[in-house]
Write an enzyme that holds these catalytic residues in place. Structure first.
Site, mmCIF file in Angstrom:
data_model
loop_
_atom_site.group_PDB
_atom_site.id
_atom_site.type_symbol
_atom_site.label_atom_id
_atom_site.label_comp_id
_atom_site.label_asym_id
_atom_site.label_seq_id
_atom_site.Cartn_x
_atom_site.Cartn_y
_atom_site.Cartn_z
ATOM 1 N N GLY A 274 0.868 -1.209 0.013
ATOM 2 C CA GLY A 274 0.051 -0.037 -0.149
ATOM 3 C C GLY A 274 0.745 1.284 -0.082
ATOM 4 O O GLY A 274 1.843 1.332 -0.720
ATOM 5 N N SER A 275 0.370 2.229 0.718
ATOM 6 C CA SER A 275 1.047 3.497 0.578
ATOM 7 C C SER A 275 2.386 3.675 1.251
ATOM 8 O O SER A 275 3.210 4.806 1.073
ATOM 9 C CB SER A 275 0.001 4.637 1.490
ATOM 10 O OG SER A 275 -1.211 4.920 0.692
ATOM 11 N N THR A 276 2.845 2.458 2.019
ATOM 12 C CA THR A 276 4.264 2.558 2.394
ATOM 13 C C THR A 276 5.252 2.508 1.320
ATOM 14 O O THR A 276 6.486 2.962 1.726
ATOM 15 C CB THR A 276 4.396 1.462 3.388
ATOM 16 O OG1 THR A 276 4.298 0.435 2.610
ATOM 17 C CG2 THR A 276 3.565 1.437 4.544
#
Length: 498
Positions: A274-276
């Protein structure tokens, strides 16, 4: 004459058996009654980086018995049952049930003192067998790292399994003679001495491990989560200083082990990051010249349709620079950057950060992650990969990638085992790019960012949040999410003064 012939025949046959075929028949006899009994070696200890014990082997004894001889001495049953801490009737019933097995075990892992109390009773057919019992002083705190031995002494998980050959040593051997009921009738004590195993030192700091375990367990409980994990790594050396997983288990309790609790989620659980991955995307885009540090993008109303993929932001951010894109975690902005890079450059960037390959940190059962070759990507994969979907990672893989951001672009090899020498780290991005991205990530933990709870008074903290849908059979599970945060401090020069 007949008797003379018979005597001669018997003498000839005896000569054949005793002299000519002696080796053959001796071997057959030995195969039936002579056995080489293995004597377990003292297992080496597992210690943390400061020498604190995490796993030790203590001498114990097992109580063995010949059922027939024991049952023939009823006057000893009450005293023996008392030392074994069971009722005489239960002891007799158990032995009677197993009487045809020859030699049986009455109890495992008794202390040497209790063993001597049994020996003092001089119960017919009852003896002692020396052994070792594994003990884990840190209990649940370091269970997923250290692992444990099963009832038969086999290493099942963690460091115990990963370096079993070093810890186990070399078993000794003893030649014994058994009767047809497998009872030892003679012990010639012909020994091959056991060679003790080596001690193994891991990179954990037990003090930090306890703090990490405590905070993780508290967070999982307060948020009513199904599980969680925490990893703390020295960004320069790659040493894992703390690693914990929840739900947990006590390795000293063999009777209470939930299979789900035994799983080390840091290595045996994969997920879409995801956004990591957005800081890694930005770092590669900057380093390859796809964008400049002053790059801005209009995310509009927070919605973008690319082919058959609908991209949404949680909150509309309008025109954003790179720092704001990361602080607000804009999916739309990430897709625009991914499109500027193109499929091959985007894939190459993730590959340089170590996605798609095993971390090999010294822990067993590392689950395979996926990053398909870019030639096999669909057009939609370039879009979704820009904000952390269409490929999978595990926690150690993700932490290793962030070490490159924390360590001025140099990504070290991650390890749970203490190393005599550490190989050179891999250059992923330039030092300038890594420092630039770190400064941008400070906005995530300050007012207006998505990770303000990670702020630490008196320190500059850089980090990134991520929330991804959980995969299940047939697709994503509605309403089920995994949340992540990866951070570093002090942001200007991430390090930990131990």
């Amino acid at each position: 004459g007949v008797l003379g012939v018979l005597a001669l025949a018997i003498t000839g046959r005896a000569f054949q058996l005793q002299i000519l075929n002696n080796d053959t028949y001796s071997t057959k006899g030995n195969n039936q009654y002579v056995r080489m009994q293995q004597m377990r070696a003292h297992r080496g200890a597992v210690r943390d980086r400061n020498g604190e014990p995490l796993a030790l082997s203590a001498p114990v004894v097992s109580i063995i018995a010949d059922p027939e001889k024991l049952l023939a001495a009823p006057e000893t049953h009450a005293a023996l049952a008392s030392v074994l801490q069971e009722r005489p009737s239960d002891l007799v019933a158990r032995v009677t049930k197993l009487r045809k097995r020859g030699q049986i075990y009455l109890k495992h892992a008794m202390t040497p003192e209790d063993g001597q109390r049994v020996a003092a009773l001089k119960v017919p057919g009852v003896g002692l067998e020396p052994d070792y019992r594994r003990f884990y002083p840190a209990g649940e705190v370091a269970a997923h790292v250290v692992g444990f031995l099963d009832f038969e002494g086999n290493a099942t998980s963690g460091v115990e399994r990963a370096v079993d050959d070093r810890l186990a040593g070399t078993p000794g051997k003893r030649r014994v003679i058994r009767d047809n009921k497998k009872r030892i009738v003679e012990d010639p004590t012909e020994l091959t001495p056991a060679q003790p195993g080596d001690d193994v030192q891991v990179t954990l700091d037990l003090r930090l491990q306890y703090l990490a375990y405590r905070e993780l367990k508290t967070a999982v409980t307060e948020n009513k989560a199904k599980g969680g994990l925490i990893v703390l790594v020295d960004a320069r050396s790659g040493d894992i200083l703390a690693l914990a997983s929840q739900p947990g288990f006590n390795p000293n309790r063999s009777d209470v082990r939930d299979p789900e609790a035994l799983r080390n989620r840091a290595v045996a659980m994969t997920f879409e990051p995801g956004s990591t991955v957005k800081p890694l995307l930005v770092a590669q885009a900057l380093d390859t010249g796809a964008i400049r540090p002053d790059y801005t993008v209009d995310t509009g109303s927070g919605f973008l349709k690319v082919g058959d993929v609908n991209v949404r932001d949680v909150h509309a951010a309008g025109v954003v620079d790179l720092a704001t894109l990361l602080a607000k975690s804009s999916n739309v902005g990430a897709v625009y950057i991914g499109q500027k890079m193109g499929t091959e450059l985007l894939w190459a960037g993730y590959t340089k950060f170590g996605f798609g390959e095993k971390v090999a940190a010294g822990l067993p059962f590392e689950d395979k992650t996926t990053l398909r070759d870019f030639h096999r990507w669909r057009p939609s994969d370039t879009v979704t990969a820009s904000y952390g979907y269409s490929f999978t990672s595990n926690a150690l893989q993700l932490v290793r990638a962030y070490c490159a951001i924390a360590n001025d672009g140099l990504m070290p090899a991650i390890s749970i085992l203490k190393r005599d020498s550490i190989g050179p780290p891999q250059r992923v991005v330039s030092a300038h790019t890594a420092q630039l991205v770190r400064s941008m990530l400070e906005g995530v933990t300050t007012k207006g960012g998505t990770g303000t709870k990670a702020a630490v008074p008196g320190y500059r903290v850089a980090g990134k949040t991520g929330t991804v849908k959980k995969n299940g059979k047939g697709g994503y599970i509605k309403g089920a999410y995994q949340s992540a945060f990866i951070g570093m401090m002090p942001a200007e020069h991430p390090s930990l003064d131990r």
